[in-house]
Design a protein around this motif. Structure first.
Motif: not given
Length: 259
Positions: A94-100, A141-149
């Motif tokens: 599942i996904a989530h959008i938002g910073n901390i 996994a995801s590109i988000a595993s390796s770089v900041g999104i």
């Protein structure tokens, strides 16, 4: 002899009722595998099973909450009464959008339970059968595993864990003949993406689709079938020398953005 054949193999695919998981399920079935679909959305799972059976191949649907260890263990136990497990695809997520600042504790727990604990539960329950078959594990996994999104704090955290879970399992179980890899998709055109755009950008669907497509250097989103074809290779005997690897499939996002 057909390359990438999965004849006489049994695959478990979590989240196989839609999107990438559905493409993987159908592709594996076409290559001869019996496919067990574990999905919380039973309607989607049964639709995928019906499509597989229409091809003359074998498949079963199981209503499963991957975050519930007892539920996962019971399903795997029921499957192994009659079948081996040769391939495990940890696709459900599942996904989530938002910073901390936009992530509440409940959001964090929800993503952890599905994206991390779900992978743990499925691997742990399947390991005895995978040891017996010298099987294959493939994690999504995801590109988000390796770089900041941007604005993907919780999602990136969980997908980073999926990457390192992959490395750990590959290292710990290589002597048992188990291979474990992961693929890291970029943005893929699935019903989830269409729903996200419609919900958040009403009246701007075409514009936003084009904008999101162009975030990949190649100029478009990936297709679920392209993810499934890579998964097929990595789970086939032709990939028998590959373990502990992460494969970017992202239209150049990780390596070419900013260059």
């Amino acid at each position: 002899m057909t390359k990438f054949s999965l004849k006489n193999k049994v695959a478990l695919v979590t989240g196989g009722g839609s999107g990438i998981g559905k493409a993987i399920s159908l592709t594996f079935a076409k290559q001869g595998a019996k496919v067990h679909i574990l999905d919380f959305n039973m309607e989607g799972a049964e639709e995928t099973v019906a499509e597989i059976k229409a091809l003359g191949e074998a498949a079963e649907a199981h209503k499963c909450d991957v975050s519930n260890q007892t539920n996962v263990s019971d399903i795997v136990e029921s499957i192994t009464k009659n079948d081996s497990i040769d391939i495990l695809i940890n696709n459900a997520g599942i996904a989530h959008i938002g910073n901390i600042e936009a992530v509440e504790e409940a959001d964090l727990d929800r993503l952890y339970n599905v994206n991390i604990k779900g992978v743990y539960n499925c691997i742990k329950a399947s390991l005895p059968a995978l040891k017996a078959s010298k099987g294959v594990i493939l994690n999504l996994a995801s590109i988000a595993s390796s770089v900041g999104i941007n604005n993907r704090f919780a999602y990136s955290m969980t997908k980073g864990a999926v990457l390192t879970i992959t490395y750990s399992i590959a290292k710990d179980y290589i002597a048992d003949g188990i291979r474990c890899n992961c693929i890291s998709p970029g943005r893929v055109h699935t019903p989830f993406v269409d729903g996200f755009i419609s919900k958040n950008y009403p009246g701007q669907e075409a514009e936003m689709f084009d904008k999101l497509s162009k975030t990949q250097p190649i100029g478009r989103m990936g297709k679920p079938q392209e993810m499934a074809d890579l998964a097929l290779f990595l789970c086939s005997d032709e990939a028998g020398f590959i373990t502990g690897s992460n494969y970017a499939i992202d239209g150049g996002f990780v390596t070419l953005n900013g260059n």
